[in-house]
Design a protein around this motif. Structure first.
Motif, PDB file in Angstrom:
ATOM      1  N   VAL A 176       0.867  -1.172   0.000  1.00  0.00           N
ATOM      2  CA  VAL A 176       0.000   0.000   0.000  1.00  0.00           C
ATOM      3  C   VAL A 176       0.907   1.226   0.000  1.00  0.00           C
ATOM      4  O   VAL A 176       1.649   1.467   0.954  1.00  0.00           O
ATOM      5  N   VAL A 177       0.862   1.986  -1.097  1.00  0.00           N
ATOM      6  CA  VAL A 177       1.739   3.140  -1.267  1.00  0.00           C
ATOM      7  C   VAL A 177       0.889   4.394  -1.361  1.00  0.00           C
ATOM      8  O   VAL A 177      -0.053   4.463  -2.160  1.00  0.00           O
ATOM      9  N   VAL A 178       1.203   5.375  -0.535  1.00  0.00           N
ATOM     10  CA  VAL A 178       0.545   6.674  -0.596  1.00  0.00           C
ATOM     11  C   VAL A 178       1.495   7.664  -1.250  1.00  0.00           C
ATOM     12  O   VAL A 178       2.661   7.765  -0.871  1.00  0.00           O
ATOM     13  N   VAL A 179       0.995   8.383  -2.260  1.00  0.00           N
ATOM     14  CA  VAL A 179       1.763   9.416  -2.950  1.00  0.00           C
ATOM     15  C   VAL A 179       1.234  10.763  -2.479  1.00  0.00           C
ATOM     16  O   VAL A 179       0.039  11.037  -2.601  1.00  0.00           O
ATOM     17  N   PRO A 203      -9.784  -6.754  -9.619  1.00  0.00           N
ATOM     18  CA  PRO A 203      -8.471  -6.338 -10.128  1.00  0.00           C
ATOM     19  C   PRO A 203      -7.360  -6.694  -9.146  1.00  0.00           C
ATOM     20  O   PRO A 203      -7.569  -6.650  -7.924  1.00  0.00           O
ATOM     21  N   PRO A 204      -6.166  -7.019  -9.643  1.00  0.00           N
ATOM     22  CA  PRO A 204      -5.028  -7.243  -8.747  1.00  0.00           C
ATOM     23  C   PRO A 204      -4.415  -5.937  -8.244  1.00  0.00           C
ATOM     24  O   PRO A 204      -3.574  -5.956  -7.343  1.00  0.00           O
ATOM     25  N   LEU A 205      -4.847  -4.796  -8.822  1.00  0.00           N
ATOM     26  CA  LEU A 205      -4.275  -3.499  -8.477  1.00  0.00           C
ATOM     27  C   LEU A 205      -5.389  -2.463  -8.413  1.00  0.00           C
ATOM     28  O   LEU A 205      -6.226  -2.390  -9.300  1.00  0.00           O
ATOM     29  N   MET A 206      -5.366  -1.650  -7.328  1.00  0.00           N
ATOM     30  CA  MET A 206      -6.326  -0.560  -7.182  1.00  0.00           C
ATOM     31  C   MET A 206      -5.581   0.768  -7.114  1.00  0.00           C
ATOM     32  O   MET A 206      -4.615   0.917  -6.352  1.00  0.00           O
ATOM     33  N   LEU A 207      -6.039   1.740  -7.909  1.00  0.00           N
ATOM     34  CA  LEU A 207      -5.471   3.079  -7.921  1.00  0.00           C
ATOM     35  C   LEU A 207      -6.541   4.069  -7.448  1.00  0.00           C
ATOM     36  O   LEU A 207      -7.689   4.004  -7.877  1.00  0.00           O
ATOM     37  N   PHE A 208      -6.137   4.967  -6.559  1.00  0.00           N
ATOM     38  CA  PHE A 208      -7.054   5.981  -6.032  1.00  0.00           C
ATOM     39  C   PHE A 208      -6.440   7.351  -6.276  1.00  0.00           C
ATOM     40  O   PHE A 208      -5.341   7.637  -5.792  1.00  0.00           O
ATOM     41  N   ARG A 265      -6.428  -4.675   4.399  1.00  0.00           N
ATOM     42  CA  ARG A 265      -6.296  -5.885   5.213  1.00  0.00           C
ATOM     43  C   ARG A 265      -6.383  -7.153   4.369  1.00  0.00           C
ATOM     44  O   ARG A 265      -6.058  -8.236   4.829  1.00  0.00           O
ATOM     45  N   ASP A 266      -6.842  -7.008   3.122  1.00  0.00           N
ATOM     46  CA  ASP A 266      -6.959  -8.168   2.230  1.00  0.00           C
ATOM     47  C   ASP A 266      -5.685  -8.434   1.442  1.00  0.00           C
ATOM     48  O   ASP A 266      -5.636  -9.361   0.646  1.00  0.00           O
ATOM     49  N   GLY A 267      -4.681  -7.600   1.622  1.00  0.00           N
ATOM     50  CA  GLY A 267      -3.459  -7.761   0.844  1.00  0.00           C
ATOM     51  C   GLY A 267      -3.565  -7.211  -0.560  1.00  0.00           C
ATOM     52  O   GLY A 267      -2.778  -7.555  -1.444  1.00  0.00           O
ATOM     53  N   MET A 268      -4.541  -6.320  -0.803  1.00  0.00           N
ATOM     54  CA  MET A 268      -4.697  -5.691  -2.111  1.00  0.00           C
ATOM     55  C   MET A 268      -3.544  -4.720  -2.367  1.00  0.00           C
ATOM     56  O   MET A 268      -3.147  -3.971  -1.491  1.00  0.00           O
ATOM     57  N   THR A 269      -2.982  -4.757  -3.578  1.00  0.00           N
ATOM     58  CA  THR A 269      -1.986  -3.762  -3.959  1.00  0.00           C
ATOM     59  C   THR A 269      -2.709  -2.461  -4.251  1.00  0.00           C
ATOM     60  O   THR A 269      -3.629  -2.413  -5.077  1.00  0.00           O
ATOM     61  N   MET A 270      -2.318  -1.385  -3.546  1.00  0.00           N
ATOM     62  CA  MET A 270      -3.011  -0.115  -3.675  1.00  0.00           C
ATOM     63  C   MET A 270      -2.010   1.022  -3.797  1.00  0.00           C
ATOM     64  O   MET A 270      -1.008   1.050  -3.080  1.00  0.00           O
ATOM     65  N   VAL A 271      -2.294   1.934  -4.723  1.00  0.00           N
ATOM     66  CA  VAL A 271      -1.546   3.191  -4.808  1.00  0.00           C
ATOM     67  C   VAL A 271      -2.570   4.306  -4.677  1.00  0.00           C
ATOM     68  O   VAL A 271      -3.555   4.349  -5.431  1.00  0.00           O
ATOM     69  N   ASP A 276       2.175   1.249   3.649  1.00  0.00           N
ATOM     70  CA  ASP A 276       3.455   0.575   3.876  1.00  0.00           C
ATOM     71  C   ASP A 276       4.606   1.526   3.561  1.00  0.00           C
ATOM     72  O   ASP A 276       5.664   1.461   4.181  1.00  0.00           O
ATOM     73  N   ARG A 277       4.341   2.425   2.585  1.00  0.00           N
ATOM     74  CA  ARG A 277       5.395   3.329   2.141  1.00  0.00           C
ATOM     75  C   ARG A 277       4.761   4.622   1.656  1.00  0.00           C
ATOM     76  O   ARG A 277       3.659   4.612   1.116  1.00  0.00           O
ATOM     77  N   VAL A 278       5.464   5.714   1.866  1.00  0.00           N
ATOM     78  CA  VAL A 278       5.029   7.027   1.406  1.00  0.00           C
ATOM     79  C   VAL A 278       6.031   7.523   0.367  1.00  0.00           C
ATOM     80  O   VAL A 278       7.243   7.477   0.595  1.00  0.00           O
ATOM     81  N   LEU A 279       5.505   7.973  -0.778  1.00  0.00           N
ATOM     82  CA  LEU A 279       6.331   8.663  -1.773  1.00  0.00           C
ATOM     83  C   LEU A 279       5.965  10.136  -1.724  1.00  0.00           C
ATOM     84  O   LEU A 279       4.790  10.491  -1.842  1.00  0.00           O
ATOM     85  N   PHE A 280       6.971  10.985  -1.549  1.00  0.00           N
ATOM     86  CA  PHE A 280       6.749  12.432  -1.529  1.00  0.00           C
ATOM     87  C   PHE A 280       7.268  13.030  -2.822  1.00  0.00           C
ATOM     88  O   PHE A 280       8.429  12.822  -3.189  1.00  0.00           O
TER      89      PHE A 280
END
Length: 247
Positions: A29-32, A155-160, A184-190, A204-208
């Motif tokens: 799970v990556v937050v930009v 989908p195996p990937l979710m983008l928001f 909590r489902d282990g979905m790959t999310m950006v 899990d990680r933040v990109l600035f």
């Protein structure tokens, strides 16, 4: 899940994405985040070719997304995308919004699609709105339907892309709760967002980003408590004390 190698994008003479190289792993799970105009939304929209790039390489789940002969519609059908504006079909009910793509693109029967959709609407707390029209829903409810609609394609990937920015403040929490549940489902999310509490709690990680570059990549703990880049330090200082500069 996503690999970017020296990705560049221009709008005319404006360099919107500058030599971005990044890897996002399956289940991550990556937050930009970053200031307005930093390139966040442009970046996430390159992942499913909503935005073209001028140079570099992007691979999603091992597939070069600019490979000759790629079926773009089939490729996009495997990526869930939730927009700032909810983009529901106004002439379809909530249930129909969630069943149309699985029936047309995945070949599900109406019964199969409706069973899947109802389970997802139950999950986002809106099974009682299955026969409502989008215009009858609040903004928060519409965005939760948009999430259910994206998930209906499995989908195996979710983008928001800033999924709460168009919502009234009291509706933000209901959407973030649904997104937190997905992690909590282990979905790959950006997720591109200004909701720093969500980033701190869920990522899990933040990109600035700023000026089209990823200036910092860190765990939420390191980013919020020990930011390294001066621009990230300034950004966090400004959002914690927005009136400090006037003092």
């Amino acid at each position: 899940m996503i690999e970017l190698e020296k990705v560049n994008k221009w709008y005319g003479s404006y360099h919107a994405l500058v030599d971005i190289t990044e890897t996002i792993h399956k289940g991550e799970v990556v937050v930009v985040c970053g200031p307005s105009g930093s390139g966040k939304s442009t970046l996430i929209r390159t992942f499913n070719r909503l935005e073209p790039i001028q140079s570099g390489r992007i691979a999603v789940d091992g597939q070069d997304i600019h490979a000759p002969g790629l079926d773009v519609n089939a490729f996009r059908s495997r990526i869930g995308f939730v927009f700032q504006q909810f983009n529901l079909f106004p002439h379809l009910t909530v249930l129909q919004n969630c069943t149309m793509a699985p029936m047309q693109l995945r070949g599900l029967t109406r019964k199969e699609a409706e069973e899947r959709a109802m389970a997802l609407l139950q999950r986002v707390g809106l099974s009682n709105k299955a026969n409502a029209w989008p215009s009858e829903l609040s903004g928060g409810q519409q965005q939760r339907v948009a999430i259910a609609r994206a998930l209906a394609m499995q989908p195996p990937l979710m983008l928001f892309d800033e999924p709460t920015s168009a919502l009234d403040p009291e509706m933000v929490g209901e959407v973030l709760l649904v997104m937190r549940d997905l992690t909590r489902d282990g979905m790959t999310m950006v997720c591109v967002t200004h909701e720093m509490g969500f980033a701190r709690e869920v990522a899990d990680r933040v990109l600035f980003m700023d000026e089209g570059k990823v200036l910092e990549r860190a765990t939420p703990d390191d980013f919020f408590n020990r930011p390294q880049h001066p621009r990230a330090q300034q950004f966090l200082s400004d959002i914690r004390s927005p009136f400090a500069r006037d003092a």
